[in-house]
Design an enzyme around this catalytic site. Structure first.
Site, PDB file in Angstrom:
ATOM      1  N   ASN A 176       0.876  -1.170   0.000  1.00 17.94           N
ATOM      2  CA  ASN A 176       0.000   0.000   0.000  1.00 17.94           C
ATOM      3  C   ASN A 176       0.914   1.221   0.000  1.00 17.94           C
ATOM      4  O   ASN A 176       1.488   1.564   1.028  1.00 17.94           O
ATOM      5  CB  ASN A 176      -0.882  -0.026   1.257  1.00 17.94           C
ATOM      6  CG  ASN A 176      -1.696   1.258   1.403  1.00 17.94           C
ATOM      7  OD1 ASN A 176      -1.787   2.055   0.468  1.00 17.94           O
ATOM      8  ND2 ASN A 176      -2.279   1.457   2.579  1.00 17.94           N
ATOM      9  N   LYS A 207       0.140   4.279  -0.438  1.00 15.12           N
ATOM     10  CA  LYS A 207      -0.497   5.510   0.079  1.00 15.12           C
ATOM     11  C   LYS A 207      -0.197   6.678  -0.859  1.00 15.12           C
ATOM     12  O   LYS A 207      -0.138   6.495  -2.064  1.00 15.12           O
ATOM     13  CB  LYS A 207      -0.039   5.770   1.517  1.00 15.12           C
ATOM     14  CG  LYS A 207      -0.152   4.532   2.400  1.00 15.12           C
ATOM     15  CD  LYS A 207       0.040   4.823   3.851  1.00 15.12           C
ATOM     16  CE  LYS A 207       0.022   3.526   4.633  1.00 15.12           C
ATOM     17  NZ  LYS A 207       0.044   3.725   6.071  1.00 15.12           N
ATOM     18  N   HIS A 252      -9.461   1.210   4.806  1.00 14.63           N
ATOM     19  CA  HIS A 252      -8.191   1.419   5.515  1.00 14.63           C
ATOM     20  C   HIS A 252      -8.429   2.382   6.677  1.00 14.63           C
ATOM     21  O   HIS A 252      -9.240   3.302   6.572  1.00 14.63           O
ATOM     22  CB  HIS A 252      -7.149   1.981   4.536  1.00 14.63           C
ATOM     23  CG  HIS A 252      -5.776   1.996   5.129  1.00 14.63           C
ATOM     24  ND1 HIS A 252      -5.354   2.995   5.973  1.00 14.63           N
ATOM     25  CD2 HIS A 252      -4.745   1.126   5.008  1.00 14.63           C
ATOM     26  CE1 HIS A 252      -4.109   2.731   6.353  1.00 14.63           C
ATOM     27  NE2 HIS A 252      -3.721   1.601   5.779  1.00 14.63           N
ATOM     28  N   GLU A 309      -6.862   4.837   7.687  1.00 15.66           N
ATOM     29  CA  GLU A 309      -6.696   6.266   7.334  1.00 15.66           C
ATOM     30  C   GLU A 309      -7.953   6.787   6.636  1.00 15.66           C
ATOM     31  O   GLU A 309      -8.329   7.938   6.812  1.00 15.66           O
ATOM     32  CB  GLU A 309      -5.441   6.430   6.456  1.00 15.66           C
ATOM     33  CG  GLU A 309      -4.172   6.251   7.286  1.00 15.66           C
ATOM     34  CD  GLU A 309      -2.973   5.730   6.521  1.00 15.66           C
ATOM     35  OE1 GLU A 309      -2.975   5.764   5.276  1.00 15.66           O
ATOM     36  OE2 GLU A 309      -2.019   5.271   7.181  1.00 15.66           O
ATOM     37  N   GLU A 325      -5.424  -4.860  10.731  1.00 12.63           N
ATOM     38  CA  GLU A 325      -4.419  -3.812  10.913  1.00 12.63           C
ATOM     39  C   GLU A 325      -4.710  -3.037  12.192  1.00 12.63           C
ATOM     40  O   GLU A 325      -5.516  -2.096  12.183  1.00 12.63           O
ATOM     41  CB  GLU A 325      -4.446  -2.838   9.730  1.00 12.63           C
ATOM     42  CG  GLU A 325      -4.139  -3.468   8.403  1.00 12.63           C
ATOM     43  CD  GLU A 325      -3.531  -2.452   7.437  1.00 12.63           C
ATOM     44  OE1 GLU A 325      -2.435  -2.707   6.932  1.00 12.63           O
ATOM     45  OE2 GLU A 325      -4.147  -1.395   7.219  1.00 12.63           O
ATOM     46  N   GLY A 340       2.371   2.478  10.738  1.00 11.48           N
ATOM     47  CA  GLY A 340       3.293   3.592  10.550  1.00 11.48           C
ATOM     48  C   GLY A 340       3.941   4.077  11.839  1.00 11.48           C
ATOM     49  O   GLY A 340       4.541   5.142  11.882  1.00 11.48           O
ATOM     50  N   SER A 367       3.384  -1.961  10.475  1.00 13.12           N
ATOM     51  CA  SER A 367       4.846  -1.936  10.623  1.00 13.12           C
ATOM     52  C   SER A 367       5.502  -3.291  10.321  1.00 13.12           C
ATOM     53  O   SER A 367       6.439  -3.693  11.022  1.00 13.12           O
ATOM     54  CB  SER A 367       5.234  -1.432  12.016  1.00 13.12           C
ATOM     55  OG  SER A 367       4.758  -0.109  12.197  1.00 13.12           O
ATOM     56  N   GLY A 391       4.954   1.436   4.793  1.00  8.55           N
ATOM     57  CA  GLY A 391       6.300   2.028   4.687  1.00  8.55           C
ATOM     58  C   GLY A 391       7.344   1.130   4.049  1.00  8.55           C
ATOM     59  O   GLY A 391       8.093   1.559   3.145  1.00  8.55           O
TER      60      GLY A 391
HETATM   61  C1  PEP Z   1      -0.810   0.241   6.139  1.00 10.19           C
HETATM   62  O1  PEP Z   1      -1.016   1.430   6.097  1.00 10.19           O
HETATM   63  O2  PEP Z   1      -1.602  -0.543   5.580  1.00 10.19           O
HETATM   64  C2  PEP Z   1       0.362  -0.214   6.863  1.00 10.19           C
HETATM   65  C3  PEP Z   1       0.355  -1.422   7.350  1.00 10.19           C
HETATM   66  O3  PEP Z   1       1.387   0.682   7.014  1.00 10.19           O
HETATM   67  P1  PEP Z   1       2.833   0.393   7.688  1.00 10.19           P
HETATM   68  O4  PEP Z   1       3.339  -0.889   7.126  1.00 10.19           O
HETATM   69  O5  PEP Z   1       3.672   1.576   7.272  1.00 10.19           O
HETATM   70  O6  PEP Z   1       2.591   0.326   9.162  1.00 10.19           O
END
Ligand code: PEP
Length: 254
Positions: free
Chosen positions: A9, A11, A96, A98, A168, A174, A214, A236
């Protein structure tokens, strides 16, 4: 046996030029990988270029990060399922955290998106997960159940097989904090039990549940080898070809 699915992803990151150079390195990195379904969800502006570069690849599938459930019309700034299908998008991330927190998406809106995705033969990746406050209050299972029941209302068992769930925990996205493999496994087993309640055990046993929050090369192997963890949704660490490839290798049969 559930085939692992590992999705990037991106973003609001990656220009078209950056997408091209990522793919060039990434293809070399994953040359020997088998047994994992790989998905990349770039921003909308890079979808057409990535679609062209992938040329219908079976190894790397195209994903989108969002769409709107209406077919067409006066929805300034939105993108339809038909527009995604035209670019050979196969998966779409829905709900998601966000989108929920920043853009106010509710379970009802998310449910319309899940249903509209299936109606257009897009496979939704439905994201669910609790906030830190909800976990600290011991409510994580209740939150998961509400989000799953809300997001999956009206989805048939057949459509569930074409749905991916991404667990998640919001506090791990993040932040550099990862759920322990035991916490993640526990949430995944609960998710599967809720899905069995919505359909039947045989269907639930086939639904793939990704972990997101993460995920990095250093923690991927342990997470990806838990019995109910069938892949990862990676933010990320998916922006860099080598680190995303290492996560994929941790889940594959190279
Ligand atoms: C995400 O936004 O789906 C995600 C898991 O981000 P990160 O891996 O950066 O925590």
């Amino acid at each position: 046996m559930r085939k692992k699915i590992i999705a990037a992803n991106w973003k609001m990151n990656m220009t078209v030029a950056e997408t091209e150079s990522f793919l060039e390195s990434f293809r070399l990195e994953i040359e020997d990988v088998t047994g994992v379904e790989i998905v990349i969800a770039p921003p909308f502006t890079a979808l057409a270029k990535l679609s062209e570069l992938l040329g219908g690849s079976q190894k790397i599938r195209l994903g989108a990060q969002n769409f709107y459930f209406e077919k067409s019309g006066a929805y300034t700034g939105e993108i339809s399922a038909t527009m995604l299908r035209e670019l050979f998008v196969k998966y779409v991330i829905v709900g998601h955290s966000e989108r929920r927190a920043i853009f106010g998406e509710t379970d009802a809106i998310i449910n319309q998106k899940v249903l509209a995705a299936h109606a257009s033969e897009l496979k939704p990746i439905l994201c669910v997960g609790e906030t830190l406050a909800e976990r600290e209050a011991g409510k994580e299972k209740q939150v998961l159940e509400t989000q799953l029941r809300g997001g999956l209302a009206g989805v048939t068992p057949g459509q569930l097989l074409d749905t991916v769930i991404a667990y998640e925990p919001v506090w791990a996205i993040g932040t550099g904090k990862t759920a322990t493999s035991a916490q993640a496994q526990d949430a995944h087993a609960h998710t599967r039990a809720v899905i069995a309640g919505l359909s039947d055990q045989a269907t639930a046993d086939k639904v793939r549940i990704q972990y997101g929050g993460s995920v990095k090369p250093a923690n991927a192997r342990e997470l990806l080898h838990q019995p109910d963890i069938d892949g990862a949704l990676v933010g990320g660490a998916s922006l860099e070809a080598r680190s995303f490839a290492e996560i994929i290798k941790a889940g594959g049969e190279e």
